[in-house]
Motif scaffolding. Structure first.
Motif, mmCIF file in Angstrom:
data_model
loop_
_atom_site.group_PDB
_atom_site.id
_atom_site.type_symbol
_atom_site.label_atom_id
_atom_site.label_comp_id
_atom_site.label_asym_id
_atom_site.label_seq_id
_atom_site.Cartn_x
_atom_site.Cartn_y
_atom_site.Cartn_z
ATOM 1 N N VAL A 359 0.839 -1.205 0.000
ATOM 2 C CA VAL A 359 0.000 0.000 0.000
ATOM 3 C C VAL A 359 0.872 1.253 0.000
ATOM 4 C CG1 VAL A 359 -1.624 1.351 1.387
ATOM 5 C CG2 VAL A 359 -2.011 -1.105 1.037
ATOM 6 N N MET A 360 1.908 1.263 0.827
ATOM 7 C CA MET A 360 2.778 2.442 0.902
ATOM 8 C C MET A 360 3.504 2.677 -0.413
ATOM 9 S SD MET A 360 4.272 2.001 4.786
ATOM 10 C CE MET A 360 5.076 3.596 4.832
ATOM 11 N N GLU A 361 3.982 1.593 -1.038
ATOM 12 C CA GLU A 361 4.692 1.745 -2.304
ATOM 13 C C GLU A 361 3.750 2.197 -3.419
ATOM 14 O OE1 GLU A 361 8.179 1.120 -4.959
ATOM 15 O OE2 GLU A 361 7.573 2.091 -3.089
ATOM 16 N N THR A 362 2.504 1.720 -3.388
ATOM 17 C CA THR A 362 1.518 2.173 -4.373
ATOM 18 C C THR A 362 1.298 3.671 -4.257
ATOM 19 O OG1 THR A 362 0.375 0.025 -4.343
ATOM 20 C CG2 THR A 362 -0.867 1.919 -5.152
ATOM 21 N N LEU A 363 1.127 4.170 -3.042
ATOM 22 C CA LEU A 363 0.896 5.601 -2.845
ATOM 23 C C LEU A 363 2.129 6.434 -3.178
ATOM 24 C CD1 LEU A 363 -1.177 5.494 0.459
ATOM 25 C CD2 LEU A 363 -2.023 5.921 -1.850
ATOM 26 N N ARG A 364 3.316 5.848 -3.034
ATOM 27 C CA ARG A 364 4.536 6.562 -3.411
ATOM 28 C C ARG A 364 4.636 6.707 -4.924
ATOM 29 N NH1 ARG A 364 9.417 5.928 -5.593
ATOM 30 N NH2 ARG A 364 8.991 3.744 -6.087
ATOM 31 N N LEU A 365 4.416 5.602 -5.633
ATOM 32 C CA LEU A 365 4.675 5.579 -7.072
ATOM 33 C C LEU A 365 3.490 6.049 -7.907
ATOM 34 C CD1 LEU A 365 6.984 4.733 -8.966
ATOM 35 C CD2 LEU A 365 5.966 2.451 -9.076
#
Length: 503
Positions: A359-365
């Motif tokens: 989830v965190m990587e999705t929101l980053r990228l």
């Protein structure tokens, strides 16, 4: 033709004179202002923004620095593109940048000066922020929303299991749109209208219509010299959609008022409409809410909540489909923690660090709102440069969360980066600010993150995914990167691997 020429000559001459006078005044200024690319008369730097706004600003920042000025038509902006500048704006001088500005699309808005998300730092904004943090999106209301989310996720899984049994593909974006819209609708008006999800669909259609037409505006129409003109009729269509929404939400509000608003006990039994109408009717309140403010608040919840949550879950699923090794690792974690006798729920999230990392990587990228807006309330000095009172500020979190000095291979989807280096989701690590930071940080994070954990976990637990007519899921960003473009379709086959409802 002669008449037109005689009309245009003085208009063009006047505009050119005003441009030259403004340029002369700026050249005489003694302040140290951020650098700026060479501009053209009238349009400023619009000709330099040839791709999506976040990407165009990123390319300009590589040449002109992490804090620069650009002009779009008659409007000048300061653009912050690095962690240091963002920290100073959002933390060190947070109070000085606690207001926001609205784009030219407000010319076609039905509820003028009624926005909460885009409101200036004012008594109204403070009242609504206090309500959000103490009554609307916390405590019993948050617990109720998570319960609603789990119920709607079960409905989604049952529907997809039927599709799987029939061998039918689904548009995952459309299915996510319906379930997320129902979640937010039930959170807002669930006490009175939870069984009438037909109204939820109506609201969704009005919102989607307005977003679709808003997405058709280019940057020149939003910020440039043409922002007051509805050249292609999209502004009229936005108003028409919003008028349909207004009629429906007014009907719902009257239904609440006609059914004894005060016949409800504590906050645990109330929904968001109960709480806001209670505040609206409070004769002792220092700040009086208007009906337009309540209507606009709900519309912003639908716009900011439904569209961004759908986009985030959709991009996460596309990345997982395109990276089978990551999907396999996530599924193994879910199977080991949740097991094979129940559906993933919110209580499992704290025990699923790789799901949190996805989830965190999705929101980053792939952040659905890659640019933050601020308006300076006083003269400030940011990153060594003077920023004048009244300056409009873009904070390009698209660039900040792709900083190669902080993220190895920043363009790649690598959730494991957040296992070794846990970033602070609440906005205290300024390399990672998906929900902003400071006074104007998005209160919706308390709703969005649990929903993403819940839905993504269930979709991976229950199904293998196969893209229709291809091996890879399209995950390219659509739209200008500023306006509210709707998430694109994701056609795929949900092949059942686990049925949590099978006895």
């Amino acid at each position: 033709m002669d008449y037109l020429q005689h009309l245009l000559i003085p208009i063009v001459s006047t505009l050119l004179l005003l441009f030259l006078l403004k340029s002369f005044r700026n050249s005489k200024s003694t302040g140290k202002y951020p650098p700026s690319p060479p501009a053209l008369p009238f349009i400023g730097h619009l000709h330099l923004l040839k791709s999506r706004l976040p990407t165009s600003l990123e390319n300009l920042a590589k040449r002109y620095g992490p804090l620069m000025r650009i002009r779009l038509g008659a409007n000048e902006f300061v653009v912050a593109s690095d962690e240091k500048s963002a920290r100073e704006i959002l933390k060190t001088f947070d109070a000085d940048f606690a207001s926001k500005f609205m784009p030219g699309l407000t010319n076609f808005h039905l509820y003028e000066d009624s926005s909460f998300i885009g409101a200036p730092y004012s008594d109204y904004w403070k009242l609504m922020k206090t309500l959000c943090m103490t009554r609307l999106f916390t405590g019993s209301q948050l617990d109720r929303f998570i319960g609603i989310g789990e119920e709607e996720t079960c409905k989604l899984i049952k529907l997809l299991l039927m599709r799987s049994k029939a061998g039918e593909p689904c548009d995952l974006t459309e299915e996510l749109s319906e379930v997320t819209n129902n979640m937010i609708y039930r959170m807002i008006v669930g006490r009175r209208c939870s069984k009438n999800l037909g109204q939820a669909a109506e609201i969704r259609n009005f919102i989607l219509d307005s977003l679709e037409h808003a997405a058709k505006f280019d940057l020149g129409e939003m910020f440039g010299p043409l922002q007051k003109f509805d050249l292609f009729g999209n502004g009229k269509k936005i108003k028409s959609a919003l008028m349909g929404y207004d009629r429906l939400i007014e009907q719902i509000m009257k239904d609440y008022e006609d059914n004894d608003l005060n016949n409800c006990g504590n906050d645990h039994e109330k929904d968001v409409m109960d709480i806001l109408l209670e505040t609206y009717k409070d004769t002792n309140a220092k700040v009086k809410l208007t009906r337009d403010q309540i209507k606009n608040f709900f519309m912003e919840i639908f716009m900011a909540g439904v569209d961004t949550i759908i986009a985030a879950i959709r991009t996460a699923m596309a990345e997982l489909i395109n990276h089978p090794n990551i999907l396999k690792r996530l599924r193994e974690e879910i199977d080991s923690v949740v097991g094979n006798n129940r559906l993933n729920d919110e209580s499992s999230a704290s025990k699923l660090p790789y799901l949190q990392a996805v989830v965190m990587e999705t929101l980053r990228l792939h952040h659905p709102s890659p640019i933050l807006r601020r308006l300076s309330r006083k003269d400030s000095k940011i990153n060594g440069f003077d920023v004048k009172k009244g300056s409009r500020v873009f904070i390009n979190i698209h660039t900040i969360m792709r900083d190669p000095n902080h993220y190895e291979e920043p363009e790649k989807f690598k959730p494991e980066r957040f296992l070794a280096n846990r970033a602070e989701v609440k906005g205290q690590d300024f390399h990672y600010i998906p929900f902003g930071s400071g006074r104007r940080a998005c209160p919706g994070s308390y709703l969005a993150i649990p929903v993403m954990h819940l839905v993504i976990g269930a979709l991976i637990q229950c199904f293998d995914w196969e893209v229709k007519d291809g091996d890879k899921a399209d995950n390219k960003a659509k739209g200008s990167g500023y306006s509210g473009a709707c998430p694109s379709p994701l056609m795929c086959y949900p092949n059942a691997r686990f049925d949590p409802f099978q006895e």
